[in-house]
Design an enzyme around this catalytic site. Structure first.
Site, short mmCIF file in Angstrom:
data_model
loop_
_atom_site.label_atom_id
_atom_site.label_comp_id
_atom_site.label_asym_id
_atom_site.label_seq_id
_atom_site.Cartn_x
_atom_site.Cartn_y
_atom_site.Cartn_z
N CYS A 1 -5.00 -2.33 -6.08
CA CYS A 1 -5.49 -1.28 -5.23
C CYS A 1 -4.88 0.08 -5.82
CB CYS A 1 -4.95 -1.28 -3.85
SG CYS A 1 -5.14 -2.91 -3.16
N ASP A 2 -3.56 0.07 -6.12
CA ASP A 2 -2.74 1.22 -6.47
C ASP A 2 -2.21 1.54 -7.71
OD1 ASP A 2 -3.54 1.71 -3.70
OD2 ASP A 2 -1.58 0.93 -3.21
N CYS B 1 0.33 -3.55 -3.27
CA CYS B 1 -0.64 -4.00 -3.90
C CYS B 1 -0.93 -3.33 -5.30
CB CYS B 1 -2.15 -3.91 -3.06
SG CYS B 1 -3.71 -4.25 -3.76
#
Ligand code: NAP
Length: 312
Positions: free
Chosen positions: A140-141, A137
């Protein structure tokens, strides 16, 4: 007070993504006492979409904002239980017992909206280095990889969107590694990626992810020339599609297709009476808007086993 208000819920929805939220709005507004369970905090995979531009009424909205709006809307009509995972469902006569990580509930109908999870590459280093440079993701990261070199694996819409996002947030170099000689993604995404200088590597597979404490380099294989090479990167984002989260469905005897998606009819009914399914778990287009539509249809279909009047 009806027996259901004392004993449990008339309708149980499993999964608080777009399908589950929409189903709960339609169910609640039809006078159905409804509960929604989500093993995490809701939103499903749409939550991490950086930008949704094809949900009618919103020219551009982040997945997180849209999911927040849906949650607030749905909570007007249903009880929503986050971080409560459904572990087992059994059917006895016309009644379902829903066992969660907290307790057991009775329910007369169930809508399965568990969606999908990220497909894994299944190569050495993937599991060992997850969270140490291996991610599924970018939203997200990706932030941890600003000014660093990263690779995205996959040739679909999601992979292209991730690659574009990583370039936008300032990754120094973004490679897109795809196993075939052409991308599967929509042309607009390909054009945007090329315009943003994403380096698209076709006919290549990743064979191994290497690194001591964190990802250091990938071993790749060229399917045309059979050459092997090493690609130094700090991170790898694997975006090769999704697999349905169908364990509960299988255990209930719900029929699945050859890819593991739940088979439904046009009313979102499964082969098990009282069990409906909606959203990504049924395959299909896998769009937020279609998931919402399917959730609405499933909720209205459930009126047949709940002895409620079909409201439309
Ligand atoms: P997808 O369209 O199924 O694409 C998966 C990609 O991963 C394909 O390019 C596939 O290669 C590759 N792949 C699969 N298994 C692999 C493996 N073991 N090793 C290497 N590569 C592998 O998945 P997605 O991009 O996640 O999209 C899922 C669905 O959501 C699609 O229907 C998509 O259209 C939709 N979506 C839509 C939007 C939008 O409309 N804006 C945005 C995101 C997603 P091959 O091409 O060789 O099969």
């Amino acid at each position: 007070m009806s027996v259901w208000e004392i004993m449990g819920y008339e309708l149980t929805i499993i999964g608080a993504g777009p399908a589950g939220y929409s189903a709960s709005i339609y169910a609640g507004r039809s006078g159905i006492k409804t509960v929604v369970f989500d093993k995490i905090g809701g939103g499903g995979l749409a939550l991490v979409s950086p930008n949704i531009e094809n949900y009618a009424g919103f020219e551009s909205i982040s997945g997180a904002e849209l999911m927040d709006k849906m949650q607030k809307h749905a909570s007007k009509y249903a009880d929503i239980h986050f971080i409560e995972e459904v572990k087992n469902i059994t059917k006895n006569e016309n009644l379902f017992t829903i066992e969660t990580t907290n307790k057991s509930y009775l329910s007369k109908a169930v809508i399965l909206c568990m969606g999908t999870e990220y497909r894994k590459l299944g190569i050495p280093g993937e599991q060992e280095l997850q969270g140490k440079g291996v991610s599924y993701c970018a939203t997200c990261d990706g932030f941890f990889f600003k000014e660093k070199k990263v690779a995205v694996v996959g040739g679909g819409n999601s992979a292209l969107i991730e690659a574009i996002f990583l370039k936008q947030i300032g990754c120094k170099e973004v490679y897109l590694i795809h196993r075939r000689d052409q991308l599967r993604a929509e042309k607009t995404y390909e054009d945007e990626a090329r315009a943003k200088q994403v380096r698209i590597l076709l006919n290549k597979t990743v064979e191994k992810i290497n690194g001591e404490q964190k990802v250091e380099y990938l071993e790749t294989y060229d399917t045309k020339s059979s050459n092997k090479s090493k690609l130094p990167v700090d991170g790898i984002f694997i975006s090769i599609g999704e697999v349905p989260q169908n364990t509960l469905a299988k255990e209930l005897g719900v029929k699945l297709d050859e890819k593991g998606y739940i088979i439904v009819d046009r009313q979102q009914k499964t082969n098990v009476r009282g069990v409906y399914a909606a959203g990504d778990i049924t395959g299909g287009l896998r769009q937020v808007i279609t998931a919402c539509a399917e959730g609405a249809i499933a909720a209205l279909s459930s009126t047949e086993v709940l002895g409620k009047k079909y409201p439309y």
